[in-house]
Design a protein around this motif. Structure first.
Motif, mmCIF file in Angstrom:
data_model
loop_
_atom_site.group_PDB
_atom_site.id
_atom_site.type_symbol
_atom_site.label_atom_id
_atom_site.label_comp_id
_atom_site.label_asym_id
_atom_site.label_seq_id
_atom_site.Cartn_x
_atom_site.Cartn_y
_atom_site.Cartn_z
ATOM 1 N N VAL A 1 49.821 32.095 50.280
ATOM 2 C CA VAL A 1 50.533 32.673 51.532
ATOM 3 C C VAL A 1 51.752 33.262 51.567
ATOM 4 C CG1 VAL A 1 48.726 31.098 53.307
ATOM 5 C CG2 VAL A 1 51.592 30.763 52.691
ATOM 6 N N LEU A 2 52.693 33.047 50.409
ATOM 7 C CA LEU A 2 53.986 33.588 49.935
ATOM 8 C C LEU A 2 54.090 34.492 49.341
ATOM 9 C CD1 LEU A 2 56.401 30.899 50.376
ATOM 10 C CD2 LEU A 2 55.921 32.088 52.098
ATOM 11 N N ASP A 3 52.562 34.802 48.746
ATOM 12 C CA ASP A 3 52.047 35.650 47.239
ATOM 13 C C ASP A 3 52.067 37.151 48.240
ATOM 14 O OD1 ASP A 3 53.097 34.682 45.145
ATOM 15 O OD2 ASP A 3 51.102 33.292 45.338
ATOM 16 N N VAL A 4 51.955 38.147 47.263
ATOM 17 C CA VAL A 4 52.037 39.128 47.555
ATOM 18 C C VAL A 4 50.809 39.551 47.384
ATOM 19 C CG1 VAL A 4 51.864 42.202 47.226
ATOM 20 C CG2 VAL A 4 54.227 41.017 46.994
ATOM 21 N N HIS A 5 49.221 39.646 48.131
ATOM 22 C CA HIS A 5 48.065 39.654 48.088
ATOM 23 C C HIS A 5 47.581 41.369 48.519
ATOM 24 C CE1 HIS A 5 48.730 35.440 49.766
ATOM 25 N NE2 HIS A 5 47.451 35.634 50.031
ATOM 26 N N VAL A 6 48.081 42.575 48.454
ATOM 27 C CA VAL A 6 47.553 43.437 47.669
ATOM 28 C C VAL A 6 46.881 43.048 46.341
ATOM 29 C CG1 VAL A 6 47.637 45.662 46.869
ATOM 30 C CG2 VAL A 6 49.267 44.402 48.827
ATOM 31 N N ASN A 7 45.690 43.797 45.783
ATOM 32 C CA ASN A 7 44.481 43.672 44.829
ATOM 33 C C ASN A 7 44.892 45.044 43.808
ATOM 34 O OD1 ASN A 7 42.263 41.734 46.276
ATOM 35 N ND2 ASN A 7 43.575 40.694 44.793
ATOM 36 N N TYR A 8 45.232 45.015 42.697
ATOM 37 C CA TYR A 8 45.629 45.854 42.034
ATOM 38 C C TYR A 8 44.164 46.186 40.833
ATOM 39 C CZ TYR A 8 50.122 45.074 43.683
ATOM 40 O OH TYR A 8 51.472 45.238 44.619
ATOM 41 N N SER A 9 43.597 47.259 40.062
ATOM 42 C CA SER A 9 43.145 47.452 39.280
ATOM 43 C C SER A 9 43.515 46.839 37.916
ATOM 44 C CB SER A 9 42.243 48.783 39.224
ATOM 45 O OG SER A 9 41.905 48.941 37.901
ATOM 46 N N PRO A 10 42.572 46.312 37.116
ATOM 47 C CA PRO A 10 43.446 45.539 35.935
ATOM 48 C C PRO A 10 42.660 45.965 34.713
ATOM 49 C CG PRO A 10 40.951 44.431 36.846
ATOM 50 C CD PRO A 10 41.600 44.990 37.610
ATOM 51 N N VAL A 11 42.633 47.360 34.289
ATOM 52 C CA VAL A 11 42.035 47.999 34.026
ATOM 53 C C VAL A 11 41.529 49.759 34.017
ATOM 54 C CG1 VAL A 11 40.853 46.448 31.682
ATOM 55 C CG2 VAL A 11 39.120 47.300 33.814
ATOM 56 N N GLN A 12 41.779 50.489 32.903
ATOM 57 C CA GLN A 12 41.095 51.760 33.398
ATOM 58 C C GLN A 12 39.439 52.133 33.690
ATOM 59 O OE1 GLN A 12 42.970 55.135 30.635
ATOM 60 N NE2 GLN A 12 41.236 56.312 30.937
ATOM 61 N N GLY A 13 39.236 52.598 34.257
ATOM 62 C CA GLY A 13 37.442 52.098 34.416
ATOM 63 C C GLY A 13 37.088 52.821 35.682
ATOM 64 N N ARG A 14 35.066 52.599 35.348
ATOM 65 C CA ARG A 14 34.520 53.127 36.689
ATOM 66 C C ARG A 14 34.135 52.078 36.844
ATOM 67 N NH1 ARG A 14 28.908 53.954 36.894
ATOM 68 N NH2 ARG A 14 28.053 55.415 38.593
ATOM 69 N N ILE A 15 34.615 51.745 38.445
ATOM 70 C CA ILE A 15 33.195 50.736 39.379
ATOM 71 C C ILE A 15 32.546 50.733 39.455
ATOM 72 C CG2 ILE A 15 33.376 49.060 41.580
ATOM 73 C CD1 ILE A 15 36.110 50.085 41.399
ATOM 74 N N SER A 16 31.502 50.533 38.789
ATOM 75 C CA SER A 16 30.129 50.467 38.747
ATOM 76 C C SER A 16 28.445 49.582 39.828
ATOM 77 C CB SER A 16 29.301 50.152 37.296
ATOM 78 O OG SER A 16 29.513 48.518 36.586
ATOM 79 N N ARG A 17 29.551 48.643 40.543
ATOM 80 C CA ARG A 17 29.102 47.823 41.264
ATOM 81 C C ARG A 17 29.931 46.984 42.327
ATOM 82 N NH1 ARG A 17 23.493 46.327 42.739
ATOM 83 N NH2 ARG A 17 23.904 44.040 43.061
ATOM 84 N N ILE A 18 29.506 47.016 43.435
ATOM 85 C CA ILE A 18 30.540 46.376 44.364
ATOM 86 C C ILE A 18 29.424 45.257 45.001
ATOM 87 C CG2 ILE A 18 31.728 45.737 46.226
ATOM 88 C CD1 ILE A 18 32.868 49.248 45.544
ATOM 89 N N ALA A 19 29.302 44.204 44.700
ATOM 90 C CA ALA A 19 28.766 43.325 45.816
ATOM 91 C C ALA A 19 29.548 41.722 46.612
ATOM 92 C CB ALA A 19 28.134 42.272 44.429
ATOM 93 N N TYR A 20 28.888 42.130 47.591
ATOM 94 C CA TYR A 20 30.406 40.569 48.819
ATOM 95 C C TYR A 20 29.113 39.813 48.653
ATOM 96 C CZ TYR A 20 31.193 39.138 52.756
ATOM 97 O OH TYR A 20 31.867 38.118 53.782
ATOM 98 N N ARG A 21 29.200 38.147 48.976
ATOM 99 C CA ARG A 21 28.651 37.340 49.066
ATOM 100 C C ARG A 21 29.433 36.307 50.158
ATOM 101 N NH1 ARG A 21 26.973 32.153 45.757
ATOM 102 N NH2 ARG A 21 29.464 31.464 47.402
ATOM 103 N N HIS A 22 28.987 36.016 51.518
ATOM 104 C CA HIS A 22 29.002 35.549 52.240
ATOM 105 C C HIS A 22 29.190 33.245 51.651
ATOM 106 C CE1 HIS A 22 28.674 37.267 55.630
ATOM 107 N NE2 HIS A 22 27.359 37.797 55.152
ATOM 108 N N GLY A 23 29.908 32.388 52.386
ATOM 109 C CA GLY A 23 29.738 31.589 51.437
ATOM 110 C C GLY A 23 30.684 30.639 52.159
#
Length: 232
Positions: A105-127
């Protein structure tokens, strides 16, 4: 880290996803304090200050080299080893190197793209919402998985995983978007984990226990020889 850098990190402007919490805390402090007394005012102030800290969104400067994979999040590396990417990303069932980064909880929680590229799929899953530092969090917890197509045709996966406290994964990009390494693509609220599944034949340059700076720390070199990157 210098005092100036530390203050810059703490005083960074908040990510847009945190504004409802910040405004809500401020409203409780003002309205609740006027109606119910100073105890509620101080609770509202404390919550607002915590949210300003938690949702901070500092500026990050990614490395200039193109053939690098950079950390998608702040935090500590808790797992490094072969693993099969999430089935919903349709990347096959061959194991590839995975790096798992746990965010407290003390870390910055923003997510950054790890590479240069195109996002070809996004899939959300409950859990579930077990401790994100555990191995089974990768398969059992709520998650949002992204598949990146690199310019050379290889693929990389980045998975946002909710944790014990987190109850909301925010993804601000869409399938088809082109990202540069270090671009922001989301945030996970209140404790979480971010996993990276490297392209086949690429070996990570980090070890369990290392601290990552999202958008800056190098995880791997895409020019790694497949022979040198064999599991061992």
């Amino acid at each position: 880290m210098s005092l100036a850098n530390s203050l810059s990190l703490v005083l960074s402007p908040p990510h847009p996803a945190g504004k409802p919490f910040i405004y809500g805390g401020a409203a409780v402090a003002v309205v609740g304090g006027l109606i119910l007394g100073p105890w509620l005012f101080w609770i509202g102030v404390a919550f607002t200050l915590f949210c300003l800290y938690f949702f901070r969104d500092p500026k990050r400067v990614p490395p200039q080299e193109r053939d690098l994979v950079i950390a998608p999040a702040d935090g500590k590396v808790v797992l490094v080893g072969p693993a099969i990417p999430p089935a919903e990303l349709e990347m096959g069932d061959a194991p590839r190197w995975r790096v798992a980064i746990f965010l407290s909880v003390l870390d910055v929680h923003v997510n950054y793209s790890p590479v240069q590229g195109r996002i070809s799929r996004i899939a959300y899953r409950h859990g579930t919402f077990i401790d994100a530092s555990m191995e089974k969090a990768s398969t059992e917890n709520e998650r949002n998985a992204l598949r990146f197509d690199l310019p050379d045709g290889r693929q990389l996966a980045c998975v946002q995983i909710a944790g014990l406290v987190a109850r909301r994964i925010v993804c601000s990009v869409r399938e088809g978007d082109q990202l540069l390494a270090g671009d922001r693509f989301g945030i996970i609220r209140f404790g979480s984990r971010t996993d990276v599944y490297l392209p086949e034949g690429v070996k990570p340059k980090v070890l369990v226990g290392q601290t990552m700076i999202g958008g800056e720390t190098v995880l791997a070199d895409l020019a790694t020889s497949p022979v040198a990157a064999a599991f061992g």
